[in-house]
Design an enzyme around this catalytic site. Structure first.
Site, short mmCIF file in Angstrom:
data_model
loop_
_atom_site.label_atom_id
_atom_site.label_comp_id
_atom_site.label_asym_id
_atom_site.label_seq_id
_atom_site.Cartn_x
_atom_site.Cartn_y
_atom_site.Cartn_z
N ARG A 1 0.85 -1.20 0.00
CA ARG A 1 0.00 0.00 0.00
C ARG A 1 0.88 1.24 0.00
NH1 ARG A 1 -3.25 -2.13 5.09
NH2 ARG A 1 -1.08 -2.47 5.54
N SER B 1 -7.30 -4.02 7.73
CA SER B 1 -8.28 -4.71 8.59
C SER B 1 -8.37 -4.01 9.93
CB SER B 1 -7.84 -6.16 8.81
OG SER B 1 -7.75 -6.83 7.59
#
Ligand code: PNS
Length: 161
Positions: free
Chosen positions: A91, A129
């Site tokens: 990311r 998450s």
């Protein structure tokens, strides 16, 4: 046959993970999504719940996809299932240091297995998450971040705690 393993905690699976999976099945002949069962950690969802949520999320993705769980060293599991590639999503720059360490150590442990990175899609690059759980816990809307059934599971679980 190029077989890639996509490992992670997936507690729970997010649209960021799904973005990687959807692109991976177009590159590799077979992809195994492997959920880490780590007795040292206390995840929000049990291993079977995490596997089940992924299975439901990838139902329409591809037949060249397996969802499994593993314990112990990732390279040992990869070798056991004949995967030549470990696949990870990248990311932001903040991911780099950990991923660099992980890939070099895995290569040291088993030089026959290569780690390949896919850059996350720009619309999911900020997703994790952990953040999704925090938002859900604090009453925020996670509709755009996880599949519908995962959102429902989060709501159900976070009401209990
Ligand atoms: O989703 P995560 O928590 O970032 O995934 C981390 C994971 C599962 C890829 C990593 O913790 C792992 O591979 N664990 C298995 C144990 C292992 O092989 N450890 C040595 C890594 S060099």
């Amino acid at each position: 046959m190029k077989h890639a393993i996509y490992p992670g905690s997936f507690d729970p699976i997010t649209n960021g993970h799904l973005d990687i999976i959807e692109r991976a099945v177009k590159i590799f002949d077979h992809v195994t999504v492997a959920v880490l069962s780590n007795p040292q950690k206390t995840p929000l969802f049990s291993i079977s719940e995490r596997v089940e949520m992924i299975q439901k999320a990838v139902l329409k993705t591809s037949s060249d996809l397996t969802v499994d769980q593993f314990q112990g060293l990732l390279v040992d599991y990869a070798e056991k299932i004949n995967a030549q590639v470990i696949l990870r999503g990248l990311r932001a720059v903040s991911d780099f240091e950990f991923e660099f360490q992980l890939s070099l150590m895995n290569r040291r442990l088993n030089p026959n297995i290569q780690t390949v990175y896919l850059m996350s899609g720009s619309d999911v690059t900020y997703l994790s998450s952990g953040l999704v759980k925090e938002i859900a816990r604090l009453g925020g809307d996670v509709t755009d971040f996880v599949p519908r059934h995962v959102k429902a599971k989060l709501q159900e679980r976070l009401v209990d705690v």
